[in-house]
Write a protein that holds these residues in place. Structure first.
Motif, mmCIF file in Angstrom:
data_model
loop_
_atom_site.group_PDB
_atom_site.id
_atom_site.type_symbol
_atom_site.label_atom_id
_atom_site.label_comp_id
_atom_site.label_asym_id
_atom_site.label_seq_id
_atom_site.Cartn_x
_atom_site.Cartn_y
_atom_site.Cartn_z
ATOM 1 N N LYS A 232 2.109 1.789 -3.534
ATOM 2 C CA LYS A 232 1.032 2.305 -4.384
ATOM 3 C C LYS A 232 0.777 3.782 -4.101
ATOM 4 O O LYS A 232 0.597 4.580 -5.022
ATOM 5 C CB LYS A 232 -0.251 1.502 -4.168
ATOM 6 N N GLU B 197 -9.600 -0.185 -0.589
ATOM 7 C CA GLU B 197 -9.028 -1.490 -0.945
ATOM 8 C C GLU B 197 -8.228 -2.075 0.214
ATOM 9 O O GLU B 197 -8.330 -3.258 0.533
ATOM 10 C CB GLU B 197 -8.144 -1.319 -2.178
ATOM 11 N N ASN B 198 -7.436 -1.230 0.877
ATOM 12 C CA ASN B 198 -6.610 -1.696 1.989
ATOM 13 C C ASN B 198 -7.452 -2.040 3.213
ATOM 14 O O ASN B 198 -7.125 -2.977 3.941
ATOM 15 C CB ASN B 198 -5.543 -0.668 2.337
ATOM 16 N N LYS C 240 -10.498 -3.159 3.062
ATOM 17 C CA LYS C 240 -11.144 -4.424 2.706
ATOM 18 C C LYS C 240 -10.188 -5.603 2.920
ATOM 19 O O LYS C 240 -10.572 -6.650 3.421
ATOM 20 C CB LYS C 240 -11.610 -4.395 1.247
ATOM 21 N N GLN C 241 -8.925 -5.416 2.551
ATOM 22 C CA GLN C 241 -7.942 -6.490 2.712
ATOM 23 C C GLN C 241 -7.614 -6.720 4.184
ATOM 24 O O GLN C 241 -7.354 -7.852 4.593
ATOM 25 C CB GLN C 241 -6.656 -6.157 1.959
ATOM 26 N N GLU D 172 -9.956 5.229 -3.114
ATOM 27 C CA GLU D 172 -10.028 3.855 -3.614
ATOM 28 C C GLU D 172 -8.931 2.995 -2.997
ATOM 29 O O GLU D 172 -9.168 1.843 -2.626
ATOM 30 C CB GLU D 172 -9.915 3.840 -5.142
ATOM 31 N N LEU D 173 -7.728 3.547 -2.886
ATOM 32 C CA LEU D 173 -6.611 2.822 -2.285
ATOM 33 C C LEU D 173 -6.898 2.494 -0.824
ATOM 34 O O LEU D 173 -6.672 1.366 -0.367
ATOM 35 C CB LEU D 173 -5.330 3.642 -2.414
ATOM 36 N N PRO E 216 0.815 -1.233 0.000
ATOM 37 C CA PRO E 216 0.000 0.000 0.000
ATOM 38 C C PRO E 216 0.843 1.275 0.000
ATOM 39 O O PRO E 216 0.478 2.257 -0.643
ATOM 40 C CB PRO E 216 -0.815 -0.105 1.288
#
Length: 115
Positions: free
Chosen positions: A22, A107-108, A110-111, A103-104, A19
């Motif tokens: 990114k 996503e993180n 969620k993970q 969005e990043l 992350p």
């Protein structure tokens, strides 16, 4: 034994730092876009200023002074439009960056959240 341990450690480190990598790439792209916009804006404003200096240097009599003054409204309109366009471009870049960061983060999260 040690090879597997180092391989596992390396994979876990890479996964946990992904992350950040990114985000750094996203941030770098954003700074690059903003820098390009700023350079273009400086170039445009410099060109406008230089054209005004050239125009005022051509004033030699009352007639040329009147022509110069009549062109000032057009120049101010051009400058205003340039400012609006630049503002819109900067806003678009900022909005894009904000969306991509959101969005990043999503996503993180969620993970990181167990299913």
């Amino acid at each position: 034994m040690y090879t597997e341990m180092f391989k596992s450690f390396s994979e876990q480190t890479e996964k946990s730092l992904a992350p950040y990598v990114k985000f750094n790439k996203l941030f770098t792209k954003n700074v690059e876009e903003l820098t390009e916009l700023q350079l273009a804006a400086v170039r445009a404003y410099t060109d406008l200023g230089l054209s005004q200096l050239k125009a005022v240097s051509e004033v030699k009599d009352v007639q040329s002074f009147a022509e110069f003054n009549s062109q000032q409204l057009e120049t101010l309109t051009k400058l205003s439009q340039q400012l609006i366009d630049d503002s819109n471009k900067f806003t678009a870049v900022a909005q894009s960056f904000k969306t991509e960061v959101e969005e990043l983060v999503a996503e993180n999260v969620k993970q990181a959240t167990p299913a």
